[in-house]
Design a protein around this motif. Structure first.
Motif, PDB file in Angstrom:
ATOM      1  N   ASN A  51      22.576 -33.785 -23.227  1.00 13.45           N
ATOM      2  CA  ASN A  51      21.894 -33.796 -22.083  1.00 13.45           C
ATOM      3  C   ASN A  51      20.469 -32.957 -22.133  1.00 13.45           C
ATOM      4  OD1 ASN A  51      23.444 -34.982 -19.915  1.00 13.45           O
ATOM      5  ND2 ASN A  51      24.884 -33.647 -20.173  1.00 13.45           N
ATOM      6  N   ILE A  53      20.223 -29.945 -22.237  1.00  7.09           N
ATOM      7  CA  ILE A  53      20.234 -28.411 -21.791  1.00  7.09           C
ATOM      8  C   ILE A  53      20.061 -27.345 -22.881  1.00  7.09           C
ATOM      9  CG2 ILE A  53      21.866 -26.974 -20.599  1.00  7.09           C
ATOM     10  CD1 ILE A  53      22.993 -29.183 -19.230  1.00  7.09           C
ATOM     11  N   GLN A  73      16.527 -38.229 -20.574  1.00 12.18           N
ATOM     12  CA  GLN A  73      17.305 -37.716 -19.436  1.00 12.18           C
ATOM     13  C   GLN A  73      17.522 -38.549 -18.301  1.00 12.18           C
ATOM     14  OE1 GLN A  73      15.563 -33.851 -18.622  1.00 12.18           O
ATOM     15  NE2 GLN A  73      17.119 -32.899 -19.691  1.00 12.18           N
ATOM     16  N   PRO A  80      29.524 -32.659 -14.806  1.00  9.31           N
ATOM     17  CA  PRO A  80      30.018 -31.603 -15.390  1.00  9.31           C
ATOM     18  C   PRO A  80      31.362 -31.219 -15.136  1.00  9.31           C
ATOM     19  CG  PRO A  80      27.987 -30.883 -14.178  1.00  9.31           C
ATOM     20  CD  PRO A  80      28.570 -32.337 -13.714  1.00  9.31           C
ATOM     21  N   TYR A  97      17.341 -35.886  -3.124  1.00  5.91           N
ATOM     22  CA  TYR A  97      16.735 -34.763  -3.828  1.00  5.91           C
ATOM     23  C   TYR A  97      16.949 -34.914  -5.143  1.00  5.91           C
ATOM     24  CZ  TYR A  97      15.661 -29.982  -5.680  1.00  5.91           C
ATOM     25  OH  TYR A  97      15.316 -28.926  -6.397  1.00  5.91           O
ATOM     26  N   LEU A  98      18.335 -34.962  -5.624  1.00  7.89           N
ATOM     27  CA  LEU A  98      18.846 -35.115  -6.902  1.00  7.89           C
ATOM     28  C   LEU A  98      18.050 -36.711  -7.527  1.00  7.89           C
ATOM     29  CD1 LEU A  98      22.194 -33.446  -6.787  1.00  7.89           C
ATOM     30  CD2 LEU A  98      20.188 -32.484  -7.636  1.00  7.89           C
ATOM     31  N   LEU A 101      14.735 -35.892  -8.388  1.00  7.10           N
ATOM     32  CA  LEU A 101      14.504 -35.280  -9.719  1.00  7.10           C
ATOM     33  C   LEU A 101      14.859 -36.153 -11.103  1.00  7.10           C
ATOM     34  CD1 LEU A 101      15.974 -31.381  -8.809  1.00  7.10           C
ATOM     35  CD2 LEU A 101      13.720 -32.227  -9.045  1.00  7.10           C
ATOM     36  N   LYS A 102      15.643 -36.761 -10.799  1.00 11.36           N
ATOM     37  CA  LYS A 102      16.014 -37.896 -11.948  1.00 11.36           C
ATOM     38  C   LYS A 102      14.892 -38.901 -12.291  1.00 11.36           C
ATOM     39  CE  LYS A 102      19.958 -36.966 -14.099  1.00 11.36           C
ATOM     40  NZ  LYS A 102      19.656 -36.671 -15.637  1.00 11.36           N
TER      41      LYS A 102
ATOM     42  N   LYS B   3       8.095 -32.931 -10.496  1.00 16.43           N
ATOM     43  CA  LYS B   3       9.406 -32.505 -10.127  1.00 16.43           C
ATOM     44  C   LYS B   3       9.397 -31.079  -9.706  1.00 16.43           C
ATOM     45  CE  LYS B   3      11.657 -35.454 -13.283  1.00 16.43           C
ATOM     46  NZ  LYS B   3      12.482 -35.760 -14.534  1.00 16.43           N
ATOM     47  N   ILE B   7      10.919 -29.355  -6.173  1.00 14.48           N
ATOM     48  CA  ILE B   7      11.660 -28.233  -5.972  1.00 14.48           C
ATOM     49  C   ILE B   7      10.994 -27.389  -5.224  1.00 14.48           C
ATOM     50  CG2 ILE B   7      12.789 -26.244  -7.176  1.00 14.48           C
ATOM     51  CD1 ILE B   7      12.961 -28.126  -9.825  1.00 14.48           C
ATOM     52  N   GLU B 211      23.619 -26.830 -13.690  1.00 15.36           N
ATOM     53  CA  GLU B 211      23.791 -27.846 -14.667  1.00 15.36           C
ATOM     54  C   GLU B 211      23.374 -29.051 -14.572  1.00 15.36           C
ATOM     55  OE1 GLU B 211      27.369 -27.852 -18.107  1.00 15.36           O
ATOM     56  OE2 GLU B 211      27.275 -26.137 -16.673  1.00 15.36           O
ATOM     57  N   ILE B 212      23.455 -29.554 -13.217  1.00  8.59           N
ATOM     58  CA  ILE B 212      23.080 -30.736 -12.893  1.00  8.59           C
ATOM     59  C   ILE B 212      21.647 -30.983 -13.103  1.00  8.59           C
ATOM     60  CG2 ILE B 212      23.264 -32.800 -11.327  1.00  8.59           C
ATOM     61  CD1 ILE B 212      25.930 -31.834 -10.494  1.00  8.59           C
ATOM     62  N   ILE B 213      20.900 -29.966 -12.344  1.00  5.75           N
ATOM     63  CA  ILE B 213      19.534 -29.967 -11.929  1.00  5.75           C
ATOM     64  C   ILE B 213      18.694 -29.950 -13.365  1.00  5.75           C
ATOM     65  CG2 ILE B 213      17.443 -28.708 -11.098  1.00  5.75           C
ATOM     66  CD1 ILE B 213      19.278 -28.007  -8.609  1.00  5.75           C
ATOM     67  N   ILE B 214      19.390 -29.087 -14.409  1.00  4.72           N
ATOM     68  CA  ILE B 214      18.654 -28.878 -15.609  1.00  4.72           C
ATOM     69  C   ILE B 214      18.948 -30.200 -16.415  1.00  4.72           C
ATOM     70  CG2 ILE B 214      18.324 -26.369 -15.525  1.00  4.72           C
ATOM     71  CD1 ILE B 214      20.475 -26.060 -17.547  1.00  4.72           C
ATOM     72  N   THR B 215      19.690 -31.172 -16.181  1.00  5.36           N
ATOM     73  CA  THR B 215      19.666 -32.354 -16.922  1.00  5.36           C
ATOM     74  C   THR B 215      18.487 -33.163 -16.377  1.00  5.36           C
ATOM     75  OG1 THR B 215      21.029 -33.413 -15.416  1.00  5.36           O
ATOM     76  CG2 THR B 215      21.852 -32.420 -17.356  1.00  5.36           C
ATOM     77  N   SER B 216      17.682 -32.728 -15.215  1.00  3.16           N
ATOM     78  CA  SER B 216      16.537 -33.551 -14.868  1.00  3.16           C
ATOM     79  C   SER B 216      15.557 -32.627 -15.072  1.00  3.16           C
ATOM     80  CB  SER B 216      16.760 -33.843 -13.366  1.00  3.16           C
ATOM     81  OG  SER B 216      18.085 -34.577 -13.316  1.00  3.16           O
ATOM     82  N   VAL B 217      15.373 -31.530 -14.879  1.00  3.04           N
ATOM     83  CA  VAL B 217      14.162 -30.618 -15.219  1.00  3.04           C
ATOM     84  C   VAL B 217      14.431 -29.524 -16.169  1.00  3.04           C
ATOM     85  CG1 VAL B 217      13.541 -31.421 -12.640  1.00  3.04           C
ATOM     86  CG2 VAL B 217      14.772 -29.045 -13.041  1.00  3.04           C
ATOM     87  N   LYS B 218      13.298 -29.004 -16.632  1.00  5.77           N
ATOM     88  CA  LYS B 218      13.508 -27.838 -17.515  1.00  5.77           C
ATOM     89  C   LYS B 218      13.834 -26.472 -16.562  1.00  5.77           C
ATOM     90  CE  LYS B 218      10.094 -29.263 -20.806  1.00  5.77           C
ATOM     91  NZ  LYS B 218       8.777 -29.803 -20.671  1.00  5.77           N
ATOM     92  N   LEU B 222      12.682 -25.114 -12.795  1.00  4.13           N
ATOM     93  CA  LEU B 222      13.390 -24.635 -11.620  1.00  4.13           C
ATOM     94  C   LEU B 222      13.117 -23.549 -11.242  1.00  4.13           C
ATOM     95  CD1 LEU B 222      15.909 -25.407  -9.925  1.00  4.13           C
ATOM     96  CD2 LEU B 222      17.401 -24.878 -11.634  1.00  4.13           C
TER      97      LEU B 222
END
Lengths: 312, 446
Positions: A51, A53, A73, A80, A97-98, A101-102, B3, B7, B211-218, B222
């Motif tokens: 991912n 991360i 990504q 998770p 929103y999410l 972001l994607k 992005k 936020i 954890e979900i958000i940082i799979t889309s943005v750094k 955030l």
């Protein structure tokens, strides 16, 4: 090879331990890939690296043949194990929103979400706050958020935990349908039954290393050995006496009165025909089939082998 | 960038739409002003009709007090104070005003009452008696009232600073207090909203959505999105407070307190000649030193565009710096109770600057003032206190302001960089108490 994801020699080190040690994995497109392993084996570390991360300390990852980059990504969806959403935010607002972001536009996101909300019969929840929903309802929303941007690769960490059997089936059917539509799924789980049910391929991670990999069928075949289960009618003592030195009786279950099912391990040079010849004079054979170990057994056996190897 | 903008939008809208935000922003100044106005109104305006019985040992000197709208004067001729006291309880008199024989020497008389009269009633009676006493004294010394007002002095000592250009500028303590007010606002807002950043980070970490958000943005996006979003919320609140409070104060002053500063109203109340009323009005203004309409008062002398501009700069600089640290603290813990161990070093310099800013008011060009206004951790508060006395000649040197601003920018860049390192690692750590040594490892990690 045209894998969607190639993991080559990936290692990850933390201050006091090694989370991943030279892990190689190749994930074929359009398959459901089971990533198995006990807690702390390194599965989450691997998923976080895929991912982006975190990054690997050694090795490389390729997505559709290209080195993995940030722009990939948007092609990945991640659920998770520890689910989480903004509790005070409204369901629809949060999903939008999410999605944005994607990288989806607002109108794309709206269209996709509308479709998913209808499919899951939750259109009426759009303006509800997350903390007004039950746990199972939140899980549904979370699943939609994972798949709404139509990712090529879906990473699901324990996707069935927290669902009642009906909703678990709904999710399982959706996962299978997504595979039909071309999505590749990495399924990280402890739930071996679900692995046997829906996974095409598996890899077993233990103590930071990959210790087993292959298609579910091949793995089972490779570890099944020369074992057979025989269903028969008659005296099970007579059955036992009929076996010779090269056939080991592992267990016998009584099905009803004098109907039994026994598991026999044959010596490598013996065949089911030899076994049938020996027992037919004594009992009435109702059926014979090759005994394959469950994924659970394979998991435990393999881990035990490693542990014994470590002790020696 | 887009992005990060998403936020920022979310962080801003979620907070601005909260009922508590609307309540504090709109009701806060309103309630404060309403409460204050009510208290003042009740003490200034009085509906009770007062019937005052005067026992005048200097009769007939005080026989001429004029009644006002709510005060009626009566004369207990030949009565002594004991009789008046009995009468007070058996009649509708509300007060007894006792004028002693030696009033010109003692300058004291007494007002007996059943129920405490309001301060404005006391003030009116006081003014009337004072006028008569002054009149008596003027006659005694054979002085005209004009000469008296001419002699009566309201002395002011102006502190003047010589500058190289030979110009003189006033070292203005009142101006420093305006600066102190802005410094205090910065202190309160950094605290209030810095903690909100920290809470936001803890919320995202503990409910795992991070954890979900940082799979889309750094993670950096955030963190910055959150900090900037919250900063905009606080600026919104600050500006609304300024506008609302100024609006309400102006409205209150021009309606309720009109009489207090209006010579015509004073004439009507105290029955003096208009020119005397003007004098009384001046005295009222002098005594209170707070008239929004007076061009010489501190509110109107302050260079508001400069102060508000610098406030916004120093607030944003200070806020970015501190809230990055608050975000780092939030990322390193699992819940708010665990933040204690990391909070002290973050809040100490801020609190220090606030506490020491009173000494900067006293000595805006001393070494404490200089150093606190240069160091980025304290300059947002300290520099605003100093800068209120002016910039350039007579105020603080321009280079000090430029240096302070530049260092603040460098300061927040460095802090944000360090905080981002802690944040990046911290948000993924669960169930482990983090030590300072561990934080250092995160910062040092490549």
């Amino acid at each position: 090879m045209n894998s969607i994801l190639d993991i080559k020699g990936v290692s990850k080190f933390y201050t006091n331990h090694t989370a991943l040690d030279q892990v190689d994995l190749s994930i074929s497109p359009n398959k459901i890939f089971g990533l198995l392993g006990p807690n702390g084996a390194g599965k989450t570390s691997l998923i976080r690296i895929i991912n982006q991360i975190t990054g690997p300390d050694e090795g490389a990852i390729f997505f559709n043949g290209e080195p993995l980059q940030i722009h990939h990504q948007k092609n990945i969806g991640y659920l998770p194990e520890e689910r989480g959403l903004y509790k005070k935010m409204k369901v629809g607002e949060q999903a939008l929103y999410l999605a944005q972001l994607k990288g989806m536009s607002k109108s794309e996101a709206m269209a996709s979400l509308k479709e998913w909300f209808e499919k899951f019969e939750i259109s009426g929840w759009w303006n509800k706050r997350i903390d007004e929903l039950s746990k199972g309802m939140q899980q549904k929303v979370q699943f939609i958020i994972t798949v709404m941007h139509r990712p090529q690769l879906l990473i699901l960490d324990e996707p069935f935990s927290g669902f009642d059997p009906i909703n678990a089936k709904l999710i399982r059917d959706e996962i299978l349908k997504l595979r039909e539509e071309g999505t590749t799924v990495i399924l990280s789980t402890h739930n071996m039954a679900s692995v046997e049910e829906i996974c095409d391929d598996i890899a077993l991670i233990y103590q930071s290393k990959k210790i087993l990999e292959g298609s579910v069928h091949d793995v089972k075949e490779a570890r099944s050995g020369n074992e057979f289960s025989v269903t028969y009618q008659g005296d099970h003592m007579a059955f036992a006496k009929a076996l010779w030195i090269d056939a080991e009786l592992k267990e016998t279950k009584t099905i009803i009165n004098n109907k039994h099912c026994s598991t026999i391990k044959l010596a490598d040079n013996k065949t089911p025909n030899d076994l049938l010849n020996a027992i037919i004079p004594h009992v009435n054979v109702l059926g014979l089939e090759k005994a394959t170990p469950s994924m659970n057994d394979i998991f435990i056996d393999r881990v035990n082998e490693i542990n014994q190897g470590n002790h020696e | 960038m887009s992005k990060t903008w998403l936020i920022i939008q979310r962080e801003y809208l979620v907070r601005v739409k909260k009922k508590s935000f609307l309540l504090i922003t709109f009701l806060g100044p309103l309630l404060l002003a309403a409460g204050l106005s009510l208290v003042i109104y009740l003490s200034v305006k009085e509906n009770i009709q007062h019937k005052v019985l005067i026992i005048d040992e200097k009769a007939p000197a005080f026989n001429n007090l004029q009644d006002t709208k709510n005060i009626e004067f009566n004369y207990g001729t030949g009565m002594n104070i004991g009789q008046a006291r009995d009468l007070l309880f058996n009649s509708d008199y509300t007060c007894v005003l006792y004028i002693p024989r030696n009033i010109e020497n003692s300058n004291v008389s007494k007002l007996y009452y059943k129920k405490q009269p309001s301060s404005s009633v006391i003030r009116v009676i006081e003014d009337k008696v004072e006028n008569v006493v002054e009149e008596l004294k003027l006659k005694q010394y054979n002085i005209s009232r004009e000469a008296f007002y001419d002699v009566k002095t309201n002395f002011v000592l102006n502190s003047i600073k010589f500058t190289k250009n030979g110009e003189e500028e006033k070292l203005d303590k009142a101006a420093s207090y305006v600066g102190f007010f802005f410094g205090a606002m910065i202190y309160i807002f950094i605290f209030l909203y810095g903690i909100q950043v920290m809470r936001g980070v803890i919320e995202e970490k503990s409910n795992r959505i991070v954890e979900i958000i940082i799979t889309s943005v750094k993670p950096f996006q955030l963190m910055m999105g959150k900090i900037i979003g919250v900063a905009l919320v606080s600026l919104t609140q600050f500006l609304l407070w300024i506008i609302l409070t100024a609006g309400i104060l102006t409205a209150v002053q021009s309606t309720i307190f009109k009489d207090y500063y209006d010579p015509a109203a004073i004439t009507a109340q105290t029955q003096v000649t208009p020119d005397i009323a003007v004098e009384i009005q001046k005295e009222n203004v002098n005594q209170n030193k707070f008239d929004l309409l007076d061009p010489n008062n501190i509110i109107n002398r302050t260079n508001w565009p400069l102060m508000i501009g610098l406030f916004i700069f120093y607030f944003l600089g200070g806020f970015l710096l501190y809230s990055a640290l608050f975000a780092a603290v939030g990322s390193a813990v699992d819940n708010e109770t665990d933040t204690q161990q990391f909070m002290l070093p973050v809040t100490l310099p801020l609190t220090l600057a606030y506490v020491l800013s009173t000494s900067i008011v006293d000595n805006p060009e001393g070494p404490i003032a200089f150093w606190l206004s240069i160091i980025p951790f304290t300059s947002p508060i300290a520099m605003l206190v100093r800068v209120a006395i002016g910039i350039g000649d007579g105020g603080i040197p321009v280079w000090e302001l430029v240096l302070s601003m530049a260092l603040l920018i460098v300061g927040f860049l460095v802090t944000v960089w360090i905080a981002a390192k802690i944040y990046k690692t911290g948000i993924l750590m669960h169930g482990k108490k983090v030590s300072y040594a561990e934080l250092w490892k995160w910062i040092a990690h490549k």
